[in-house]
Design an enzyme around this catalytic site. Structure first.
Site, short mmCIF file in Angstrom:
data_model
loop_
_atom_site.label_atom_id
_atom_site.label_comp_id
_atom_site.label_asym_id
_atom_site.label_seq_id
_atom_site.Cartn_x
_atom_site.Cartn_y
_atom_site.Cartn_z
N GLN A 193 4.21 1.26 11.05
CA GLN A 193 4.75 2.40 11.80
C GLN A 193 4.07 2.56 13.16
OE1 GLN A 193 7.46 4.10 10.52
NE2 GLN A 193 7.31 2.51 8.96
N ASN A 209 5.78 2.26 -0.88
CA ASN A 209 4.44 2.59 -1.32
C ASN A 209 4.22 4.09 -1.43
OD1 ASN A 209 1.25 2.71 0.01
ND2 ASN A 209 1.62 1.45 -1.79
N TRP A 210 4.52 4.83 -0.37
CA TRP A 210 4.33 6.28 -0.33
C TRP A 210 5.37 6.99 -1.19
CZ3 TRP A 210 1.58 10.14 -0.52
CH2 TRP A 210 1.74 11.35 0.16
N ARG A 219 -3.10 1.36 6.61
CA ARG A 219 -2.54 0.02 6.85
C ARG A 219 -2.44 -0.31 8.34
NH1 ARG A 219 3.51 0.24 4.60
NH2 ARG A 219 2.38 0.78 2.70
N LYS A 267 -0.62 9.69 14.87
CA LYS A 267 -1.89 9.22 14.34
C LYS A 267 -1.83 7.73 14.01
CE LYS A 267 -0.47 9.26 9.77
NZ LYS A 267 -0.78 8.44 8.59
N GLY A 320 13.99 7.13 -1.10
CA GLY A 320 12.98 6.17 -0.67
C GLY A 320 12.06 5.81 -1.82
#
Length: 389
Positions: free
Chosen positions: A345, A13-14, A316, A230, A10
């Site tokens: 997400q 961004n993360w 985001r 969350k 992957g």
């Protein structure tokens, strides 16, 4: 012992923010890790060039993490199998759902047409099945839960079942841009085999950095529940901001959301989750005792309340859902405009959670998450987020 070979699956961004840490640590600890860290990049065109070529030439993911220099030992590879060849430490940092062509092999480098929504991890593991060594280990940084036919599972379980390798989980109050800028934060690794995984993922310093403090705990389930749900609560917090309801209202949404997250984990996962994963535990005692005696908490797990607060303040999901209220545009339009087409997400998870609860007649037991779903998908007024239970 031969050095570990690391692959990052992957590159969003993360994933790119983590690649900066992992690449640096692999170089710093060359006795423990091979210096080269391969990063699988889903190939796409940026200004007429392959994104992988840009990353390898400029050492920067110009699309998903612009302005951040990656270590030159992080090598972008468009072929999934080649990126993971020979690796014994796999870092999964993927969106939990993505638009891809049905039946597409992820080792394919060509263009994609007629995308559909699918759970990404299953396709990745399908391509890697039988190609990963028996001694390999994995860690999931995926923020989501796996839903199949209105049933639910953890991505660590999906990876373990498909590839036959032990899998830990990492989650915390870690906004990717801030991590990339080396602003201090904490994170939590959850592992069912804490002694072995603690040695690999923490003590030999694959993730730990002066600005990225790692804590390893045994509650892998709780870490993943926090990381997934969350985002749903943060969508609700964004509605509050869009409506200019103020901090009191958003604090109420955060409090209710945290309780629903804990309730969900305890209700639907065998063996439950540890309350201290959500609220923190400073002395090794059950946190419920502290609440009963009105004691103060000295510390908090990063993956629990800390991550929820961070996501509801600056993530985001909050930003896009605020714009959903003020701009009157669809989530899909806002994803394209604000996230370079990456998927949000929180909205996806809200729908999956609602479908899961609806089949079981449990939607009324989780009023806040149900409310978020209805605002996004059923046209309910965003003002419903502040209505009393």
């Amino acid at each position: 012992m031969a050095p570990h070979k690391v692959s990052i699956i992957g590159s969003g961004n993360w994933g790119s923010a983590i690649a900066k840490i992992v690449g640096h640590n692999a170089r710093q600890h060359s006795d423990m890790f091979e210096e080269e860290v391969r990063m699988w990049v889903f190939e796409e065109q940026v200004d007429g060039k392959n994104l992988t070529d840009i990353i390898n030439e400029k050492h920067e993911n110009v699309k998903y993490l612009p302005g951040t220099q990656l270590p030159d030992n992080v090598v972008a590879i468009p072929d999934l199998t080649k990126a993971c060849e020979g690796a014994d430490l796999l870092i999964f940092v993927l969106p939990h759902q993505v638009s891809v062509l049905s039946g597409l092999s992820l080792s394919h480098n060509g263009p994609i047409a007629d995308p559909i929504q699918t759970q990404f991890v299953g396709k990745v593991c399908g391509d890697l099945k039988g190609k990963i060594g028996a001694n390999a280990r994995a860690i999931s940084l995926i923020k989501g839960l796996a839903f199949h036919d209105n049933n639910i599972s953890l991505f660590t379980d999906e990876i373990e079942h498909s590839l036959g390798i032990p899998t830990a989980a990492l989650s915390g109050a870690n906004i990717a841009d801030e991590v990339a800028q080396e602003k201090f934060c904490e994170t939590t690794i959850g592992s069912k085999t804490i002694e072995e995984d603690g040695d690999i993922w923490f003590k030999v310093s694959l993730f730990n950095a002066p600005y990225f403090r790692v804590n390893v705990i045994a509650d892998s389930v709780g870490v993943q529940i926090c990381g997934a749900l969350k985002n749903v609560i943060a969508v609700g917090a964004g509605f509050c901001d869009g409506l200019q309801y103020g901090n009191n209202t958003k604090a109420a949404v955060i409090r209710r959301g945290l309780l629903e997250m804990r309730k969900f984990g305890k209700a639907f996962f065998e063996g439950g989750v540890r309350t201290e994963t959500f609220f923190g535990n400073d002395r090794g005692h059950d946190i419920d005792i502290y609440f009963a005696s009105n004691s103060l908490l000295a510390s908090l797990e990063s993956c629990g309340v800390a991550d929820l607060i961070t996501t509801c303040l600056g993530g985001r999901n909050r930003k896009v859902s605020e714009k959903f209220v003020t701009a009157g545009k669809s989530i899909e339009e806002l994803e394209e405009q604000m996230l370079n087409g990456q998927k949000l997400q929180g909205t996806t998870t809200a729908k999956e959670v609602y479908d899961f609860l609806s089949v079981r007649g449990k939607t009324e037991d989780f009023p806040l998450m149900t409310c978020v779903y209805r605002i996004i998908y059923c046209g309910d007024s965003p003002e419903m987020i502040a209505k009393d239970e």
